[in-house]
Design a protein around this motif. Sequence first.
Motif, PDB file in Angstrom:
ATOM      1  N   ASP A  83      39.503  64.978  14.944  1.00 28.47           N
ATOM      2  CA  ASP A  83      40.919  65.141  15.279  1.00 28.47           C
ATOM      3  C   ASP A  83      40.955  65.996  16.541  1.00 28.47           C
ATOM      4  O   ASP A  83      40.675  67.192  16.491  1.00 28.47           O
ATOM      5  CB  ASP A  83      41.623  65.836  14.097  1.00 28.47           C
ATOM      6  CG  ASP A  83      43.046  66.249  14.403  1.00 28.47           C
ATOM      7  OD1 ASP A  83      43.476  66.188  15.573  1.00 28.47           O
ATOM      8  OD2 ASP A  83      43.752  66.669  13.465  1.00 28.47           O
ATOM      9  N   PHE A  84      41.263  65.374  17.673  1.00 31.38           N
ATOM     10  CA  PHE A  84      41.127  66.059  18.963  1.00 31.38           C
ATOM     11  C   PHE A  84      42.286  67.001  19.285  1.00 31.38           C
ATOM     12  O   PHE A  84      42.332  67.572  20.363  1.00 31.38           O
ATOM     13  CB  PHE A  84      40.972  65.025  20.089  1.00 31.38           C
ATOM     14  CG  PHE A  84      39.788  64.105  19.918  1.00 31.38           C
ATOM     15  CD1 PHE A  84      38.539  64.616  19.637  1.00 31.38           C
ATOM     16  CD2 PHE A  84      39.933  62.724  20.022  1.00 31.38           C
ATOM     17  CE1 PHE A  84      37.445  63.777  19.470  1.00 31.38           C
ATOM     18  CE2 PHE A  84      38.847  61.877  19.854  1.00 31.38           C
ATOM     19  CZ  PHE A  84      37.599  62.401  19.580  1.00 31.38           C
TER      20      PHE A  84
ATOM     21  N   GLU B 208      37.075  69.233  27.250  1.00 32.72           N
ATOM     22  CA  GLU B 208      37.455  68.408  26.101  1.00 32.72           C
ATOM     23  C   GLU B 208      37.069  66.944  26.267  1.00 32.72           C
ATOM     24  O   GLU B 208      36.610  66.299  25.315  1.00 32.72           O
ATOM     25  CB  GLU B 208      38.958  68.542  25.841  1.00 32.72           C
ATOM     26  CG  GLU B 208      39.327  69.919  25.305  1.00 32.72           C
ATOM     27  CD  GLU B 208      40.814  70.077  25.050  1.00 32.72           C
ATOM     28  OE1 GLU B 208      41.485  69.065  24.756  1.00 32.72           O
ATOM     29  OE2 GLU B 208      41.302  71.207  25.144  1.00 32.72           O
ATOM     30  N   LEU B 209      37.253  66.401  27.457  1.00 29.37           N
ATOM     31  CA  LEU B 209      36.927  64.983  27.646  1.00 29.37           C
ATOM     32  C   LEU B 209      35.418  64.758  27.594  1.00 29.37           C
ATOM     33  O   LEU B 209      34.952  63.748  27.059  1.00 29.37           O
ATOM     34  CB  LEU B 209      37.523  64.467  28.957  1.00 29.37           C
ATOM     35  CG  LEU B 209      39.053  64.593  29.065  1.00 29.37           C
ATOM     36  CD1 LEU B 209      39.542  63.991  30.377  1.00 29.37           C
ATOM     37  CD2 LEU B 209      39.765  63.938  27.886  1.00 29.37           C
TER      38      LEU B 209
ATOM     39  N   ILE C  44      34.411  64.683  23.948  1.00 32.75           N
ATOM     40  CA  ILE C  44      34.755  63.398  23.320  1.00 32.75           C
ATOM     41  C   ILE C  44      33.752  62.321  23.722  1.00 32.75           C
ATOM     42  O   ILE C  44      33.287  61.539  22.882  1.00 32.75           O
ATOM     43  CB  ILE C  44      36.195  62.982  23.697  1.00 32.75           C
ATOM     44  CG1 ILE C  44      37.199  63.946  23.060  1.00 32.75           C
ATOM     45  CG2 ILE C  44      36.488  61.544  23.256  1.00 32.75           C
ATOM     46  CD1 ILE C  44      38.618  63.793  23.560  1.00 32.75           C
TER      47      ILE C  44
ATOM     48  N   LEU D  16      39.026  58.484  14.597  1.00 34.41           N
ATOM     49  CA  LEU D  16      39.317  59.423  15.682  1.00 34.41           C
ATOM     50  C   LEU D  16      40.826  59.510  15.915  1.00 34.41           C
ATOM     51  O   LEU D  16      41.508  58.487  15.972  1.00 34.41           O
ATOM     52  CB  LEU D  16      38.627  58.967  16.974  1.00 34.41           C
ATOM     53  CG  LEU D  16      37.103  58.764  16.877  1.00 34.41           C
ATOM     54  CD1 LEU D  16      36.566  58.189  18.178  1.00 34.41           C
ATOM     55  CD2 LEU D  16      36.400  60.078  16.540  1.00 34.41           C
TER      56      LEU D  16
ATOM     57  N   SER E  34      43.653  60.954  18.547  1.00 35.11           N
ATOM     58  CA  SER E  34      43.916  61.448  19.894  1.00 35.11           C
ATOM     59  C   SER E  34      45.365  61.916  20.005  1.00 35.11           C
ATOM     60  O   SER E  34      46.226  61.480  19.236  1.00 35.11           O
ATOM     61  CB  SER E  34      43.684  60.337  20.922  1.00 35.11           C
ATOM     62  OG  SER E  34      42.386  59.801  20.806  1.00 35.11           O
TER      63      SER E  34
ATOM     64  N   HIS F  36      46.786  62.581  23.461  1.00 37.81           N
ATOM     65  CA  HIS F  36      47.367  62.225  24.754  1.00 37.81           C
ATOM     66  C   HIS F  36      46.596  61.056  25.329  1.00 37.81           C
ATOM     67  O   HIS F  36      45.533  60.676  24.834  1.00 37.81           O
ATOM     68  CB  HIS F  36      47.439  63.412  25.717  1.00 37.81           C
ATOM     69  CG  HIS F  36      46.140  64.107  25.957  1.00 37.81           C
ATOM     70  ND1 HIS F  36      45.144  63.577  26.748  1.00 37.81           N
ATOM     71  CD2 HIS F  36      45.665  65.294  25.510  1.00 37.81           C
ATOM     72  CE1 HIS F  36      44.123  64.411  26.785  1.00 37.81           C
ATOM     73  NE2 HIS F  36      44.402  65.454  26.040  1.00 37.81           N
ATOM     74  N   SER F  37      47.144  60.481  26.373  1.00 37.05           N
ATOM     75  CA  SER F  37      46.644  59.194  26.866  1.00 37.05           C
ATOM     76  C   SER F  37      45.210  59.264  27.385  1.00 37.05           C
ATOM     77  O   SER F  37      44.465  58.289  27.272  1.00 37.05           O
ATOM     78  CB  SER F  37      47.563  58.663  27.968  1.00 37.05           C
ATOM     79  OG  SER F  37      47.644  59.579  29.043  1.00 37.05           O
TER      80      SER F  37
ATOM     81  N   GLU G 219      42.682  61.046  26.202  1.00 40.69           N
ATOM     82  CA  GLU G 219      41.793  60.948  25.039  1.00 40.69           C
ATOM     83  C   GLU G 219      41.798  59.535  24.477  1.00 40.69           C
ATOM     84  O   GLU G 219      40.737  58.945  24.216  1.00 40.69           O
ATOM     85  CB  GLU G 219      42.270  61.905  23.938  1.00 40.69           C
ATOM     86  CG  GLU G 219      42.152  63.376  24.272  1.00 40.69           C
ATOM     87  CD  GLU G 219      42.824  64.249  23.223  1.00 40.69           C
ATOM     88  OE1 GLU G 219      42.517  65.458  23.207  1.00 40.69           O
ATOM     89  OE2 GLU G 219      43.663  63.756  22.451  1.00 40.69           O
ATOM     90  N   ASP G 220      42.994  59.003  24.276  1.00 41.63           N
ATOM     91  CA  ASP G 220      43.103  57.681  23.643  1.00 41.63           C
ATOM     92  C   ASP G 220      42.444  56.603  24.494  1.00 41.63           C
ATOM     93  O   ASP G 220      41.830  55.677  23.963  1.00 41.63           O
ATOM     94  CB  ASP G 220      44.576  57.343  23.391  1.00 41.63           C
ATOM     95  CG  ASP G 220      44.732  56.049  22.603  1.00 41.63           C
ATOM     96  OD1 ASP G 220      44.126  55.948  21.511  1.00 41.63           O
ATOM     97  OD2 ASP G 220      45.417  55.131  23.081  1.00 41.63           O
TER      98      ASP G 220
ATOM     99  N   VAL H 113      38.692  56.663  23.890  1.00 44.80           N
ATOM    100  CA  VAL H 113      38.360  56.069  22.587  1.00 44.80           C
ATOM    101  C   VAL H 113      38.527  54.556  22.633  1.00 44.80           C
ATOM    102  O   VAL H 113      37.638  53.807  22.194  1.00 44.80           O
ATOM    103  CB  VAL H 113      39.241  56.681  21.470  1.00 44.80           C
ATOM    104  CG1 VAL H 113      38.990  55.981  20.143  1.00 44.80           C
ATOM    105  CG2 VAL H 113      38.979  58.183  21.343  1.00 44.80           C
TER     106      VAL H 113
END
Length: 297
Positions: A106-107, A218-219, A222, A241, A243, A245-246, A248-249, A252
């Motif tokens: 869970d980011f 953070e990126l 991930i 997973l 995410s 915000h965009s 992160e998503d 993924v």
Amino acid sequence: MKSPQHVPVLLEEVLEYLNVRPGGVVVDATLGLAGHSSEIAKRLGGKGKLIGFDRDPEAMEMAKARLEVLRAELGEEMPEVVFEPRAFSEASSLLEAGSLDGLLADFGVSSLQLDEAHRGFSFRTDGPLDMRMDTRSGETAEQVVNQEDENELADLIYEFGEERRSRRIARAIVRARPITTTAELARIVSAEAPPMKGEKIHPATRTFQALRIRVNNELGEIQSLLKSAGSLLKPGGRLVLISFHSLEDRLVKDAFKAAKDAKIFEVLTKKPVVAAEQEQMRNPRSRSAKLRAAEKI
């Protein structure tokens, strides 16, 4: 320090897609305050194993306390619990290949980090500009804000915050140096980039997001998890997973597509799963959550 209220996001959906079975081995790569893990533990049973990673020492201590309470409740039905007080990018060097039945991450920023002023994550309460998830090491947001040159500052606010007014904001930050508190920074950003028409978020939101992502890499974290997940999971193991915000998503989504094309994973979510209206009303932080899940082939 008071114990912060913690509401795990998309809990029912996490449990459904993780498909936790008694006796399994599950990693919670972002243990936080053990909201998800508490429910996972109940389903693993006494022969199962739960491994929790978190680089935030305060969160780790609270998670341990919460799971000890659960241990007293479950007794012999409590799984073995292993605590790893480190970043989840280190998981691949600590865990055996093909050893996991499930892996959850869970980011989002935890309730503890957002609600405690001394952590410096939020502009809602005034505190030092820290933003480190691991408070034991690394540069702080204050160092980034006061030491980066204007162009580098503008670039990171644009890239990590997706803030179109990044040049103006960086210029205002450099003019106002030194900046030491969250309230100071929020005032400077708000004065230079007031809310745009129809925008509901605070004008400093994107700048704070950018600094947090930079401070905690953070990126990069991930990307490390996405690279190692395929080798750590057993065939039939699930990767779930969440995410917020965009940026992160997108990581993924792209990784899942590549893993599907390479026949490593079957993607279980054609579109990201979002919180139902009832959950969004109960827990406003769930509004931006997007869950994607895949199964190892």
